[in-house]
Design a protein around this motif. Structure first.
Motif: not given
Length: 675
Positions: A19-46
């Motif tokens: 539900s939170m992932l779908r909310s991010i999709n709609r709120l920021y107009d991010i596709s599933d592919d871009d959302l996954f890439f952003k998640w991978e970048s965030w995990t690498f940073k953390m």
């Protein structure tokens, strides 16, 4: 439930996470592919491979929101500063934010549209149309110049039509307040300000290899930069282990869970990708690949009652990582400074040494008359110092009149051999405006700045300026040094850097009840403790530094007054130029950053010019001098006069060549003087 694309990318996730992932999709107009890439970048940073749970997704969402807000605010500021149009996306966001009151404090409630003014490029600089005769240099007749290079355009138009503090009426240099007044004195009681003149000039010794500064800039590779940054951490680990008498296998990886107190070594970094000011909740420790697989671990500073940290600082920490989420710091290990400079008794000077130190810019933003530099030449002719040290920029490439091309330049210039030459380049303009003044300065040492129009090396560390471009002959006695420079006058060792590291460290620092309450003194102490002239990493970008200055708190006492001034980068107290007001004015070539290290000993005198308030202090046995800038945006600035008293010989002075510490801090007088 999660979509098929999310299941393919993220795998099986809980209902709440989906539900939170779908909310991010709609709120920021991010596709599933871009959302996954952003998640991978965030995990690498953390680091630490965070799990895909509700808490981490909430942090991930907040990080996306912070990045979007930072980018939009940067666009709004860029459109405001240029006086031009703003991109459609920024206009839409700005209108929404102003309607909701989100950016009222940032933009102000009385914003009015600004008119875009067409500027002329530098290559089309206006020349005098009248039948002007060829001239050699602007000469003084009474209080006027034969051909003043003043602007013919109103100041508000010259700066893009924006209403800045530069548009206020300026005080003529001749009407400046209290010229020659001593602002601050270091060691005023025991040393006279007017020593007897020397018969023999002080011996100048360069403590660097000038050939190493002649590298080709803009050829660094990302892999080489990563290796250099890793080597800095590993070298710092060797220093710490030698200090604590420990072996390398006693060091630990801060990312690993451990109930025991361990020692780890790394670099302080901020957890924000887009920059931002360091705060106690955003501090991470980055390790090298050898000591901690290059991981980044969040630091818990709640157990520390006092600390002072900045991005890029190399530290040794004791603590534990019980839960794997953060490394709880219990102690910051203080590493001793490099040994002080020392010499044999025969190398000590027998007469006092007098130096004048001044830093650019050397003319105000309203003209190219260089009246402050001419006045400094008059001061030098009166006091006859043994050495004059000038730190750039001499002629600033970011000067408003040079950027707009709005000035009258001579058609020709008179060369030293009497021939006429067309004035076509900025080098020619330098020979007209600055070179004649420099020729009259005795014992001149010139340290460049990346904003100098003459430099062919716009990276830091920076090669020396070519003597031929300065219009100085070999018999003039002038010496050109690199930036930074380590040199000695007799036994006194100097370290000088023209980059404003004091300001950038003071703005980037995160502290809690530090022992030293003065932010500028802490910044200078960081330089000494890190053993390099530029310990800050990453380099602050103009948009990042501008955002940081907006968050500087209002001063509560005199120790924080300098930082509060920077909340208004164009204010009257700020003396910098347009090229350095928003961010660092140079690129750092990290492959050659070792040229900015101190070497094996700490200099006796450190010259760190800054836009901040001028000062002279003794910090850990080193005399640190910020002479200020000789010219401010709208008026006169300050310079420093340094007097070094010779060491007194005693009966217990060894005569067998044993090295003796210089201890210049108790026999050096520094006067900060208004020009």
């Amino acid at each position: 439930m999660a979509t098929l694309e999310q299941v393919a990318r993220f795998g099986g996730v809980s209902t709440d996470v989906a539900s939170m992932l779908r909310s991010i999709n709609r709120l920021y107009d991010i596709s599933d592919d871009d959302l996954f890439f952003k998640w991978e970048s965030w995990t690498f940073k953390m680091g630490n491979d965070p799990q895909l749970n509700v808490d981490n997704v909430a942090l991930f969402k907040q990080d996306i929101q912070n990045q979007i807000e930072f980018e939009n605010q940067a666009r709004l500021r860029a459109g405001q500063s240029t006086g031009g149009t703003t991109p459609a996306s920024s206009r839409k966001l700005g209108a929404t934010a102003l309607a909701s009151g989100g950016f009222d404090d940032f933009l102000g409630s009385d914003m009015t549209p600004v008119k875009k003014v067409k500027r002329e490029p530098l290559s089309t600089a206006k020349r005098a149309i009248s039948n002007a005769q060829p001239i050699s240099t602007p000469s003084r007749s009474g209080t006027d110049y034969e051909k003043p290079l003043t602007s013919t355009t109103p100041n508000s138009q010259r700066h893009g039509g924006t209403n800045t503090s530069l548009g206020t009426p300026k005080t003529p240099f001749g009407d400046r307040k209290e010229p020659g007044t001593i602002v601050q004195v270091l060691n005023p009681g025991s040393i006279t300000a007017e020593p007897t003149s020397r018969v023999v000039a002080p011996a100048l010794v360069a403590n660097f290899d000038p050939k190493k500064y002649g590298y080709r800039p803009m050829y660094q590779k990302l892999s080489e930069t990563a290796e250099i940054l890793d080597e800095q951490i590993d070298s710092w680990a060797d220093v710490v282990l030698a200090h604590l008498d420990m072996a390398e296998d006693e060091l630990a990886n801060p990312a690993r869970e451990s109930q025991q107190t361990v020692l780890c070594i790394g670099r302080i970094v901020c957890d924000s990708i887009g920059g931002g000011r360091l705060n106690p909740q955003s501090v991470l420790l980055e390790t090298s690949r050898r000591l901690g697989t290059g991981s980044r671990t969040r630091l818990d500073l709640s157990q520390l009652s006092s600390f002072s940290l900045f991005p890029g600082q190399l530290v040794a920490l004791r603590g534990s990582n019980a839960g794997g989420a953060a490394f709880r710091v219990e102690e910051i290990i203080n590493v001793p400074l490099l040994p002080p400079s020392a010499s044999a008794p025969a190398e000590f000077a027998q007469s006092p040494t007098t130096c004048i130190v001044a830093a650019g810019p050397f003319t105000t933003d309203s003209d190219l008359l260089f009246e402050p530099l001419r006045q400094l030449a008059s001061v030098a002719a009166q006091h006859k110092p043994d050495q004059i040290i000038l730190l750039g920029p001499l002629l600033d490439v970011s000067h408003p009149m040079l950027r707009s091309g709005d000035f009258d330049a001579p058609e020709t210039i008179k060369l030293e051999d009497g021939d006429d030459s067309p004035c076509e380049t900025l080098d020619d303009l330098f020979r007209v405006l600055v070179s004649p003044i420099l020729r009259g300065l005795p014992g001149l040492l010139i340290i460049p700045h990346p904003l100098d129009v003459l430099t062919r090396h716009p990276c830091f560390p920076q090669d020396a300026l070519p003597r031929s471009a300065l219009g100085m002959s070999k018999t003039s006695g002038a010496r050109c040094l690199p930036n930074p420079a380590l040199f000695s006058l007799d036994e006194a060792s100097f370290g000088a850097c023209s980059l404003d590291i004091v300001k950038h460290l003071a703005l980037s620092e995160c502290s809690r009840d530090p022992p030293e309450k003065n932010a500028l003194a802490r910044a200078a102490a960081h330089v000494l403790q890190q053993r390099r002239f530029f310990p800050l990493y990453p380099v602050p970008a103009p948009t990042q530094q501008a955002a940081v200055t907006q968050t500087v708190p209002v001063a509560t006492d005199e120790t924080d007054a300098d930082l509060a001034v920077l909340a208004d980068p164009l204010g009257a107290a700020t003396s910098g130029n347009a090229g350095s007001a928003g961010g660092l004015s140079a690129s750092i070539d990290w492959g050659y950053s070792g040229l900015a290290d101190f070497g094996t000993r700490t200099p006796d005198i450190m010259l760190l010019p800054s836009e901040m308030s001028a000062f002279a202090r003794v910090i850990s046995g080193t005399v640190v001098i910020n002479p200020g800038t000789l010219a401010k945006r709208r008026g006169a600035g300050t310079f420093a006069k340094v007097v070094i008293r010779p060491r007194e010989s005693t009966t217990d002075t060894p005569q067998d060549g044993t090295l003796i510490p210089h201890e210049l801090w108790n026999r050096t007088r520094v006067d900060i003087i208004r020009i």
